[in-house]
Design an enzyme around this catalytic site. Structure first.
Site, PDB file in Angstrom:
ATOM      1  N   GLY A  10       0.785  -1.224   0.000  1.00  0.00           N
ATOM      2  CA  GLY A  10       0.000   0.000   0.000  1.00  0.00           C
ATOM      3  C   GLY A  10       0.817   1.273   0.000  1.00  0.00           C
ATOM      4  N   LEU A  61       6.822  -6.660   8.572  1.00  0.00           N
ATOM      5  CA  LEU A  61       8.187  -7.158   8.407  1.00  0.00           C
ATOM      6  C   LEU A  61       8.650  -8.069   9.542  1.00  0.00           C
ATOM      7  CD1 LEU A  61      10.040  -4.011   7.012  1.00  0.00           C
ATOM      8  CD2 LEU A  61       9.183  -5.982   5.747  1.00  0.00           C
ATOM      9  N   LYS A 162      19.200   1.351   5.964  1.00  0.00           N
ATOM     10  CA  LYS A 162      19.231   0.922   4.562  1.00  0.00           C
ATOM     11  C   LYS A 162      20.561   0.261   4.186  1.00  0.00           C
ATOM     12  CE  LYS A 162      15.291   1.704   2.583  1.00  0.00           C
ATOM     13  NZ  LYS A 162      14.520   0.573   2.030  1.00  0.00           N
TER      14      LYS A 162
END
Length: 326
Positions: A10, A61, A162
């Site tokens: 989404g 997650l 990241k």
């Protein structure tokens, strides 16, 4: 028909990935946190071919079992879901690092368990460029990695999450003979498919309101004229599909189309939309860093990008339609 799973379906970028996959004939498994949240996910059900070929699964997650159910039967996975901070976080370990790193581990293990053929991980340009040891006169490319220790000491938690999760994903692929490719987009602008403003489009909303506030701590130096690397959300989705579909894709890909100073962006916006109240009197960045990078590797894979003007016009159009701008 080939089935591909998109995590965080989404979200801003993921929604466009889902749209492109459906348009190309794929069956899509999308993970969402709440199946009943129409505000966040309702737009997915309105996409062309969604009724026949889009299946949503409840999984975040940290839900390994839920991820396994969503990924089961899929040939590939495009892992987009990630926590993004809106300014300074109270507990970076819990809010940023743990969900991103543990979440990526869960996705990788679920892919291995369900025998997925290929995984594309959405990383970030911030996993590349935050490296104070990189020679200043050398063009930044995919061989450059952000320094995770430097990122954490500088409280660049998104950057740290990241670079750590991308490294782990690529190493996991090599260790377990799983085909893993990473794409590293810059700041993503462009039209929205949902009605909720995302972290990066809030940058534009703030500029229209006279605030130079980036809503992303990696860039947020409020009164400074910093470099902004930009890519269109549709071009980002295209890069992810290229990385997935091209058998020759490997390693990581820097994905960014335009680089300009905040003052240059404001002037361009003024020319396109003159009736808004923009920030003034920005001072030169004290860091004085000019990001010099190349996207040649991605271009060689067949990628191209839109003009910045098209990106900005389409961004504003959908923000107005969503009632976010007058």
């Amino acid at each position: 028909m080939e089935i591909v799973c998109v995590t965080g379906a989404g979200g801003y970028v993921a929604s466009w990935v889902v749209k492109e996959l459906l348009a190309k004939g794929y069956v899509v498994h999308g993970t969402v946190r709440d199946l009943d949240d129409e505000k966040k996910n309702g737009h997915l059900k309105k996409l062309e071919h969604a009724k026949e070929r889009l299946h949503l699964f409840k999984a975040d997650l940290l839900d390994y079992a839920g991820l396994c159910i969503a990924i089961d039967g899929c040939m590939g996975v495009i892992h987009v879901a990630t926590p993004v901070p809106a300014g300074k976080v109270k507990d970076p370990q819990a809010e940023m690092l743990e969900p991103a790193i543990t979440g990526t581990r869960n996705v990788m293990n679920a892919c291995l368990k369900t025998k997925v053929n290929k995984v594309v991980v959405v990383s970030s340009l911030f996993a590349i460029v935050a490296n104070p040891s990189w020679p200043k006169d050398q063009t930044i490319d995919e061989t450059c990695w952000s320094d995770s220790e430097f990122c954490m000491k500088s409280e660049k938690w998104y950057c740290a999450s990241k670079v750590i999760s991308e490294r782990e994903a690529l190493e996991f692929g090599k260790k377990n003979n799983l085909n893993v490719v990473a794409v590293c987009p810059s700041v993503v602008f462009g039209p929205m498919l949902q009605s909720i403003a995302c972290t990066t489009n809030i940058i534009l909303l703030n500029l229209f309101k006279g605030m130079n506030s980036f809503n992303l701590i990696e860039l947020d130096r409020a009164e400074e004229d910093v470099d902004i690397p930009i890519v269109d959300v549709r071009d980002c989705a295209k890069a992810l599909l290229l990385a997935y579909e091209k058998p020759e894709s490997e390693g990581r890909y820097l994905c960014s189309s335009h680089m300009l100073k905040t003052t240059t962006l404001i002037q361009l916006l003024k020319n396109l939309f003159p009736h808004y109240n923009y920030p003034t009197d920005l001072r030169s960045s004290i860091l004085n860093e000019d990001l010099n990078y190349t996207n040649e590797k991605l271009m060689n894979l067949g990628w191209s990008h839109r003009t910045l003007e098209e990106t900005l016009v389409d961004s504003v159009k959908t923000m107005r339609e969503a009632g976010l701008l007058s």
